[in-house]
Scaffold this active site. Structure first.
Site, PDB file in Angstrom:
ATOM      1  N   LYS A  16       0.885  -1.220   0.014  1.00  0.00           N
ATOM      2  CA  LYS A  16       0.063   0.145   0.111  1.00  0.00           C
ATOM      3  C   LYS A  16       1.043   1.254  -0.086  1.00  0.00           C
ATOM      4  O   LYS A  16       1.502   1.500   0.971  1.00  0.00           O
ATOM      5  CB  LYS A  16      -1.088   0.095   1.234  1.00  0.00           C
ATOM      6  CG  LYS A  16      -2.188   0.716   1.202  1.00  0.00           C
ATOM      7  CD  LYS A  16      -2.325   1.992   0.590  1.00  0.00           C
ATOM      8  CE  LYS A  16      -2.305   3.076   1.837  1.00  0.00           C
ATOM      9  NZ  LYS A  16      -1.785   4.313   1.323  1.00  0.00           N
ATOM     10  N   GLY A  56       6.589   5.261   8.201  1.00  0.00           N
ATOM     11  CA  GLY A  56       5.648   6.390   8.122  1.00  0.00           C
ATOM     12  C   GLY A  56       5.939   7.167   9.643  1.00  0.00           C
ATOM     13  O   GLY A  56       6.726   6.816  10.406  1.00  0.00           O
ATOM     14  N   SER A  57       4.725   7.691   9.609  1.00  0.00           N
ATOM     15  CA  SER A  57       4.687   8.688  10.961  1.00  0.00           C
ATOM     16  C   SER A  57       4.282   7.943  12.288  1.00  0.00           C
ATOM     17  O   SER A  57       3.831   6.961  12.447  1.00  0.00           O
ATOM     18  CB  SER A  57       3.939   9.964  10.815  1.00  0.00           C
ATOM     19  OG  SER A  57       2.485   9.420  10.696  1.00  0.00           O
ATOM     20  N   THR A 105       0.384   7.389  12.959  1.00  0.00           N
ATOM     21  CA  THR A 105      -0.027   6.163  12.026  1.00  0.00           C
ATOM     22  C   THR A 105       0.302   4.894  12.668  1.00  0.00           C
ATOM     23  O   THR A 105      -0.457   3.787  12.712  1.00  0.00           O
ATOM     24  CB  THR A 105       0.279   6.298  10.741  1.00  0.00           C
ATOM     25  OG1 THR A 105       0.187   7.598  10.271  1.00  0.00           O
ATOM     26  CG2 THR A 105      -0.255   5.266   9.742  1.00  0.00           C
ATOM     27  N   ALA A 106       1.449   4.773  13.015  1.00  0.00           N
ATOM     28  CA  ALA A 106       2.234   3.372  13.717  1.00  0.00           C
ATOM     29  C   ALA A 106       1.201   2.989  15.063  1.00  0.00           C
ATOM     30  O   ALA A 106       0.952   2.163  15.344  1.00  0.00           O
ATOM     31  CB  ALA A 106       3.448   3.969  14.172  1.00  0.00           C
ATOM     32  N   GLU A 110       9.140   1.407  11.280  1.00  0.00           N
ATOM     33  CA  GLU A 110      10.172   2.397  10.873  1.00  0.00           C
ATOM     34  C   GLU A 110       9.746   3.716  11.085  1.00  0.00           C
ATOM     35  O   GLU A 110       8.852   4.136   9.810  1.00  0.00           O
ATOM     36  CB  GLU A 110      10.879   2.087   9.460  1.00  0.00           C
ATOM     37  CG  GLU A 110      11.398   0.526   9.567  1.00  0.00           C
ATOM     38  CD  GLU A 110      12.070   0.245   8.188  1.00  0.00           C
ATOM     39  OE1 GLU A 110      11.909   0.922   7.179  1.00  0.00           O
ATOM     40  OE2 GLU A 110      12.884  -0.742   8.243  1.00  0.00           O
ATOM     41  N   CYS A 141      13.753  10.772   6.860  1.00  0.00           N
ATOM     42  CA  CYS A 141      13.711  10.178   8.252  1.00  0.00           C
ATOM     43  C   CYS A 141      14.774  10.423   9.296  1.00  0.00           C
ATOM     44  O   CYS A 141      15.015  10.821  10.228  1.00  0.00           O
ATOM     45  CB  CYS A 141      13.019   8.981   8.473  1.00  0.00           C
ATOM     46  SG  CYS A 141      14.184   7.581   7.496  1.00  0.00           S
ATOM     47  N   GLU A 198       9.419  16.116  15.234  1.00  0.00           N
ATOM     48  CA  GLU A 198       9.979  15.909  13.628  1.00  0.00           C
ATOM     49  C   GLU A 198       9.141  17.122  12.592  1.00  0.00           C
ATOM     50  O   GLU A 198       8.061  17.090  12.610  1.00  0.00           O
ATOM     51  CB  GLU A 198       9.739  14.777  13.347  1.00  0.00           C
ATOM     52  CG  GLU A 198      10.299  14.408  11.798  1.00  0.00           C
ATOM     53  CD  GLU A 198       9.885  12.930  11.309  1.00  0.00           C
ATOM     54  OE1 GLU A 198       8.842  12.514  11.314  1.00  0.00           O
ATOM     55  OE2 GLU A 198      10.779  12.390  10.822  1.00  0.00           O
TER      56      GLU A 198
END
Ligand code: NAD
Length: 487
Positions: A181, A234-235, A238-239, A256, A289, A384
């Protein structure tokens, strides 16, 4: 004319999902725009739980066949995919640049060759995986890496095909099937990868690509009981959602995530090198990142470091990422630009000083920014930004440098510039980070473990660590007379 094909910089890209070896449309679409000029590149299939279920079912159906395929054959097909990437390298590079705004010259020379290398590396590593046989009181222990099953791989927009294939290649090498995705802001090269994999002879259903907004299709993928691994880049927010969704089936996760990594510059460093490393942090318009976004500089050299940094940063060219002379391209999306500027304006209001930059520019660009007079506990030092925004703080001694370096919730990477090998050893031993670079930056070998500590991630991938994650590792113990029937 196929209404599902869009032409991007002369390259035809299918806007539909790729499920069970077929193109599948959705009832809805979403627009994909170029960060270069805001133009619409295509209307992309807007996946829902229906397509998520179909893709997982395809991956499940294809799993037994692919898992039973010999390692040598799997490796052969992965190399054929790498050949396909190399053959279409120019097309992939220009489509990626048009879609996510990162430099064409980087895509041509660094990123797309690396995409091919992802497949070649994991194909070759698969063939050399050691099975660590050993004995226990005459019994033999045999360790095997068994394929785990369908894997859901979810990727961000800042290095779309590179980060996707860094997961797809080991997952396929391990004998798993995949539902990929890609991010909704850069969906195009994943579609081209599906074409390339099919042309390379990857059987139908082994790699599936679903498009759509994460908020609409994500949950159906990550909570699916037939999914055996989820790897996400991702962020942090979302994780958290993915971890909660995966909890229903205790699906193993690799995460990650973001970072707020430091660059430590000691007075004994080669200052030209330190400045080169510092300026590199504007790469990909700061959307990296691993970027060392917090400069921590020893007081005695801070003025000179700043002077040289400003001189060098001011010579960078910002503009169209397709132009060979450009050093910094646009940011991905108007929303990202707004977010970046929000961080900067709040920092300025809190007393920070912009040594350079501090404002957006015409189009989707943000002026390369360096902020000083920032407090350690301020938002700009702790959170971040994911844009070309760096901060500079000073330290008096090694102890303070380490304390400031470790004082965020992240732990992805750290870079240090020093001319003293003993100091390098002392300091690196105390830094909390998945990767530490000493007098260098961004050197990444695929056999090295990669991941973050604290909020920067869960788990490590790379080399054998990837196979540990993507496989069900099994130990088989056979008795000394294991082949007799006691008779
Ligand atoms: P994001 O978390 O917004 O989105 C990443 C992906 O998750 C996208 O494909 C998105 O569609 C999907 N998604 C969103 N909601 C979902 C849900 N509920 N369920 C399942 N999937 C969902 O991140 P982003 O803005 O695309 O990427 C930037 C972030 O990625 C930064 O924090 C950056 O540091 C991080 N990043 C980390 C690494 C690393 O290796 N550690 C590498 C690159 C980027």
């Amino acid at each position: 004319m196929n209404k599902h094909l869009t032409t991007v910089a002369g390259v035809a890209v299918d806007t539909r999902h790729w499920i069970a070896g077929r193109r599948v449309a959705s009832t809805g679409t979403f627009p994909d725009a170029s960060p270069i000029d805001g133009s619409t590149l295509g209307d992309i299939a807007r996946g829902t739980a229906t397509e998520a279920d179909a893709a997982v079912a395809a991956a499940k159906a294809a799993f037994p066949g692919w898992a039973a395929t010999s390692r040598a054959e799997r490796a052969r097909i992965l190399h054929a995919i790498a050949d396909g990437v190399e053959k279409r390298l120019e097309e992939l590079a220009i489509v990626e640049t048009t879609d996510n705004g990162a430099l064409l010259r980087s895509h041509r020379r660094g990123v797309m060759p690396r995409v091919a290398h992802n497949f070649r590396f994991f194909a070759d590593w698969l063939l050399t995986l050691e099975h660590g046989d050993f004995e226990t009181r005459g019994h033999s222990n045999h360790v095997s890496w068994d394929p785990a099953g369908p894997c859901v791989l979810i990727t961000p927009w800042n290095a779309p095909l590179m980060l996707a294939t860094w997961k797809v290649a080991p997952a396929l090498a391990a004998g798993n099937t995949v539902v990929l995705k890609p991010a909704e802001w850069s969906p195009l090269t994943a579609s081209l990868l599906a074409d390339i994999a099919a042309e390379a002879g990857l059987p139908a259903g082994v790699l599936n690509v679903v498009q759509g907004y994460g908020s609409e299709i994500g949950d159906a993928l990550t909570s699916h009981p037939d999914v055996r691994r989820i790897s996400f880049t991702g962020s942090v927010p979302t994780a958290r959602r993915i971890a909660a969704s995966a909890a229903a089936n205790l699906t193993p996760l690799s995460l990650e995530l973001g970072g707020k990594s430091p660059l430590l510059v000691f007075a004994d460093a080669d200052l030209d090198l330190a400045v080169d490393l510092a300026v590199e942090q504007y790469d990909n318009a700061g959307q990296v990142c691993l970027a060392a976004t917090r400069f921590l500089v020893e007081e005695s050299v801070a003025d000179e470091f700043t002077r040289r940094f400003v001189e060098k940063a001011s010579s960078l060219t910002q503009g169209d990422p397709r132009d060979e002379a450009t050093d910094i391209g646009p940011n991905i999306h108007p929303r990202q630009l707004e977010k970046i500027d929000g961080f900067v304006q709040r920092a300025l209001a809190a007393g920070a000083r912009a040594v350079i930059g501090g404002h957006p520019k015409e189009g989707q660009y943000y002026a390369p920014t360096l902020l000083t007079d920032v407090a350690q506990d301020s938002e700009i030092v702790q959170e971040e930004v994911f844009g070309p925004v760096l901060t500079l703080q000073t330290f008096a001694d090694e102890e303070e440098a380490i304390r400031l370096a470790n004082d965020t919730r992240f732990g992805l990477a750290a870079t240090l510039a020093t001319g003293d090998p003993e100091r390098a050893e002392r300091v690196t031993a105390q830094l909390v980070a998945g990767t530490v670079w000493v007098n260098c930056f961004f050197v990444r070998d695929l056999q090295a473990p990669f991941g973050g500590s604290r909020l920067s991630g869960v788990g490590r991938e790379g080399g054998t660590w990837s196979f540990d994650f993507y496989c069900d590792v099994k130990n088989t113990v056979t008795a000394p007379n294991g082949w007799t029937n006691h008779g």
